[in-house]
Design a protein around this motif. Structure first.
Motif, short mmCIF file in Angstrom:
data_model
loop_
_atom_site.label_atom_id
_atom_site.label_comp_id
_atom_site.label_asym_id
_atom_site.label_seq_id
_atom_site.Cartn_x
_atom_site.Cartn_y
_atom_site.Cartn_z
N UNK A 2 0.80 -1.18 0.53
CA UNK A 2 -0.28 0.20 -0.27
C UNK A 2 0.63 0.92 0.23
N UNK A 3 0.25 2.69 -0.03
CA UNK A 3 0.82 3.77 -0.56
C UNK A 3 2.59 3.37 -1.28
N UNK A 4 2.28 3.18 -2.35
CA UNK A 4 2.79 2.99 -3.01
C UNK A 4 2.40 4.44 -4.90
N UNK A 5 2.84 3.99 -5.71
CA UNK A 5 2.26 4.49 -7.32
C UNK A 5 1.96 3.47 -8.57
N UNK A 6 1.53 2.07 -7.99
CA UNK A 6 0.92 1.08 -8.45
C UNK A 6 0.22 0.99 -9.49
N UNK A 7 0.09 0.47 -10.90
CA UNK A 7 -0.47 0.76 -11.53
C UNK A 7 -0.74 -0.55 -12.50
N UNK A 8 -1.82 -1.03 -14.19
CA UNK A 8 -1.84 -1.49 -14.49
C UNK A 8 -2.74 -2.80 -12.97
N UNK A 10 -2.57 -3.27 -0.91
CA UNK A 10 -2.28 -2.50 -2.18
C UNK A 10 -3.43 -1.57 -1.81
N UNK A 11 -4.08 -1.02 -1.00
CA UNK A 11 -4.69 -0.07 -1.17
C UNK A 11 -3.67 1.82 -1.53
N UNK A 12 -4.06 2.67 -1.48
CA UNK A 12 -3.13 4.23 -2.12
C UNK A 12 -2.73 3.73 -3.13
N UNK A 13 -2.91 3.11 -4.51
CA UNK A 13 -2.45 2.95 -5.55
C UNK A 13 -3.19 3.57 -6.64
N UNK A 14 -2.93 3.09 -7.58
CA UNK A 14 -3.73 3.40 -9.16
C UNK A 14 -3.98 2.61 -9.80
N UNK A 15 -4.05 0.96 -9.32
CA UNK A 15 -4.66 0.11 -9.99
C UNK A 15 -5.89 -0.08 -10.49
N UNK A 16 -5.79 -0.25 -11.81
CA UNK A 16 -7.44 -0.57 -12.50
C UNK A 16 -8.22 -2.09 -12.37
N UNK A 17 -8.90 -1.84 -13.72
CA UNK A 17 -10.02 -3.12 -13.85
C UNK A 17 -10.41 -3.95 -12.85
N UNK A 18 -10.67 -4.64 -13.10
CA UNK A 18 -11.67 -5.72 -12.07
C UNK A 18 -10.64 -6.85 -11.50
N UNK A 19 -11.22 -6.99 -10.19
CA UNK A 19 -11.03 -8.54 -9.55
C UNK A 19 -10.64 -9.49 -9.89
N UNK A 20 -9.57 -9.95 -10.19
CA UNK A 20 -9.92 -11.40 -10.49
C UNK A 20 -11.04 -12.75 -9.74
N UNK A 76 -7.84 -2.59 -0.81
CA UNK A 76 -8.25 -2.54 -2.26
C UNK A 76 -8.31 -1.09 -2.49
N UNK A 77 -9.02 -0.72 -0.69
CA UNK A 77 -9.42 0.61 -1.15
C UNK A 77 -8.12 1.40 -2.02
N UNK A 78 -8.81 3.27 -2.74
CA UNK A 78 -8.59 3.78 -2.94
C UNK A 78 -8.10 3.69 -3.93
N UNK A 79 -7.95 2.48 -5.27
CA UNK A 79 -7.53 2.40 -6.06
C UNK A 79 -8.84 2.66 -7.66
N UNK A 80 -8.39 2.05 -8.51
CA UNK A 80 -9.23 2.61 -9.44
C UNK A 80 -10.16 1.21 -10.32
#
Length: 284
Positions: free
Chosen positions: A142-148, A165-175, A189-193
């Motif tokens: 958590x608290x990184x700059x993860x994407x994808x 993994x909260x507070x990143x910029x992760x996209x898409x659906x939960x597999x 997984x909060x505070x993502x996209x």
């Protein structure tokens, strides 16, 4: 006789103290030291001294089993050689200034049980190879700059108990593979996209105690099946785009009372279906 025994004991202790890790593992540590500006670390290594004396390094049977360099001013990127520490059980680099992507070689750490790289500046997508570390119990990034998108392979980690993994910029659906993590206790997984729906298979997460998905872009109805998670103590799925009705039990469980954001960006509260107050309503 006692003197001989004492001499032999001291000799064995001396040999043990002189024991050294392999050239491959030592090289991996030195690569990490150089790549993260070791000369500027808070607690530096004397690279001319044995690795057994290096701060944060734990060695057993001539193998590096733990690397704990929390809050130690590591600045730079993780080298691919980190994957050469194949006996590593704990990798804790919490709260440093590590940037760049997480190397795919992390998937070589088959003995790893705890990975904590939270509060850094790691970017890019999590490598699919992370799913190869089948002994993992904790992943904290958590608290990184993860994407994808979220790696499907994480769903193979049968021993995983915490995924943060909260507070990143992760996209898409939960597999869908994530809904088979029977040992999972904490899912943050909060505070993502994140988008897509919360599948009713979430009921398979029988060990889940904490679920946090708030502040994403998920949609669809909130599955009543969440009530089947009898170990669930804390939940926050607000500030998404969920719609429809929820039961009283679910509404009470959510810390923000199911506050959602509609298509106009206006905060609304999901209506409570008074007639349906249990998970069994989902089967009607």
């Amino acid at each position: 006789m006692k003197t001989i025994f004492t001499y032999v004991t001291l000799l064995l202790v001396s040999v043990s103290a002189m024991a050294e890790i392999s050239a491959t593992e030592k090289n991996a540590l030195l690569k990490l030291y150089k790549a993260t500006k070791g000369s500027q670390w808070t607690n530096k290594w004397d690279t001319k001294a044995p690795a057994t004396t290096w701060y944060g390094v734990e060695i057993k049977n001539d193998k590096v089993v733990s690397l704990k360099l929390m809050n130690n001013n590591l600045v730079g990127q993780l080298p691919t050689e980190i994957g050469d520490l194949t006996s590593l059980e704990v990798l804790n680099l919490f709260r440093n200034d590590i940037s760049g992507t997480l190397p795919a070689s992390i998937g070589n750490l088959k003995s790893l049980t705890k990975l904590n790289l939270a509060f850094n500046k790691i970017s890019g997508a999590l490598p699919e190879a992370l799913g190869n570390d089948t002994q993992l119990k904790t992943i904290e990034m958590h608290m990184n700059r993860l994407t994808g998108v979220l790696p499907v392979g994480i769903g193979k980690l049968a021993s995983l108990e915490t995924l943060s993994l909260f507070n990143n910029e992760i996209e898409g659906e939960i597999p869908t593979s994530y809904y088979q993590l029977k040992a999972l206790k904490v899912l943050l997984l909060n505070s993502n996209k994140l988008t897509g729906k919360l599948d009713k298979e979430v009921a398979n997460l029988s060990s889940l105690e904490t679920l946090s998905l708030f502040e994403n872009k998920m949609e669809g109805t909130v599955p009543f099946d969440l009530e089947k998670l009898h170990n669930l103590k804390e939940m926050n799925i607000s500030y998404n785009m969920f719609n429809g009705f929820v039961s009283k039990n679910l509404s009470k469980l959510d810390t923000l009372n199911m506050t959602m954001v509609n298509e106009q960006g206006v905060a609304t509260t999901l209506k409570v279906n008074i007639d349906k107050n249990s998970a069994f309503a989902a089967d009607e």
